[in-house]
Design a protein around this motif. Structure first.
Motif, PDB file in Angstrom:
ATOM      1  N   PHE A   8       6.452  32.334  23.683  1.00 24.58           N
ATOM      2  CA  PHE A   8       6.921  31.547  22.537  1.00 24.58           C
ATOM      3  C   PHE A   8       8.129  32.213  21.892  1.00 24.58           C
ATOM      4  CE2 PHE A   8       7.063  30.722  17.967  1.00 24.58           C
ATOM      5  CZ  PHE A   8       7.249  29.346  17.984  1.00 24.58           C
ATOM      6  N   ARG A  14       5.628  26.517  22.535  1.00 25.20           N
ATOM      7  CA  ARG A  14       4.273  27.040  22.725  1.00 25.20           C
ATOM      8  C   ARG A  14       3.851  26.774  24.171  1.00 25.20           C
ATOM      9  NH1 ARG A  14       3.208  29.500  18.554  1.00 25.20           N
ATOM     10  NH2 ARG A  14       3.602  28.703  16.495  1.00 25.20           N
ATOM     11  N   ASP A  57       2.886  22.116  23.216  1.00 25.66           N
ATOM     12  CA  ASP A  57       3.681  22.090  21.990  1.00 25.66           C
ATOM     13  C   ASP A  57       3.986  20.632  21.640  1.00 25.66           C
ATOM     14  OD1 ASP A  57       5.727  22.273  20.034  1.00 25.66           O
ATOM     15  OD2 ASP A  57       6.395  24.183  20.868  1.00 25.66           O
TER      16      ASP A  57
END
Length: 173
Positions: A8, A14, A57
């Protein structure tokens, strides 16, 4: 070591690691200019690997998925930066060209042909013969390296005819 928080920090996206063996292949879904014209195509390898990295994400746009449906190619744009992450290697040439153009990199041609462009030279290698338009980063004088033919002076682009499976090399001054 593989570290989700480090991934990250590097990408701004993410990412998660799956320990289950899975094919290292992504199927493009489209929905973004990076994947324009590539919907339904796959890239990568059928080899099963572990661990496998995938995006997790909600603020990233999914451009392609792994075989299990997890996001395998994503793009995320924030204040002044764009990050792209692919779970699989061997991205298609058109996708790489789209990435380069998004990043503002100069592209010499629009076709799938190979271009080599060191200082003061542009070489184009084609599979299929025909006419190609070559765009230069700035206006220049251009001549064919081997024949010495002057292609143009002070030009920003030029057209060149290619035989099948041919390479032409141009001097750019």
């Amino acid at each position: 070591q593989l570290d989700e928080s480090g991934m990250f920090d590097l990408t701004g996206i993410r990412l998660r690691l799956s320990r289950e063996e899975a094919a290292l292949s992504v199927k493009l879904t489209g929905g973004h200019r990076l994947a324009e014209g590539l919907e339904g195509q796959s890239y990568g390898d059928s080899q099963r690997v572990s661990p496998l990295c995938f995006a997790d994400d909600a603020s990233a746009t999914v451009l392609g998925t792994l075989a299990d449906g997890k996001p395998g190619l994503v793009v995320k744009t924030e204040n002044g930066w764009t990050s792209v992450v692919s779970s699989a290697p061997m991205l298609p040439a058109r996708l790489m060209r789209n990435l380069a153009q998004l990043a503002g990199v100069h592209t010499y041609i629009d076709s799938e042909d190979v271009v080599w462009a060191p200082k003061r030279m542009v070489a184009v290698c084609v599979k299929d013969g025909g006419k190609r338009t070559v765009r230069l980063p700035k206006k220049s004088n251009v001549r064919d390296l081997y024949s010495g033919e002057v292609i143009g002076r002070g030009i920003a682009s030029f057209e060149a005819q290619f035989a099948e499976r041919a390479t032409r090399v141009f001097v750019v001054e």
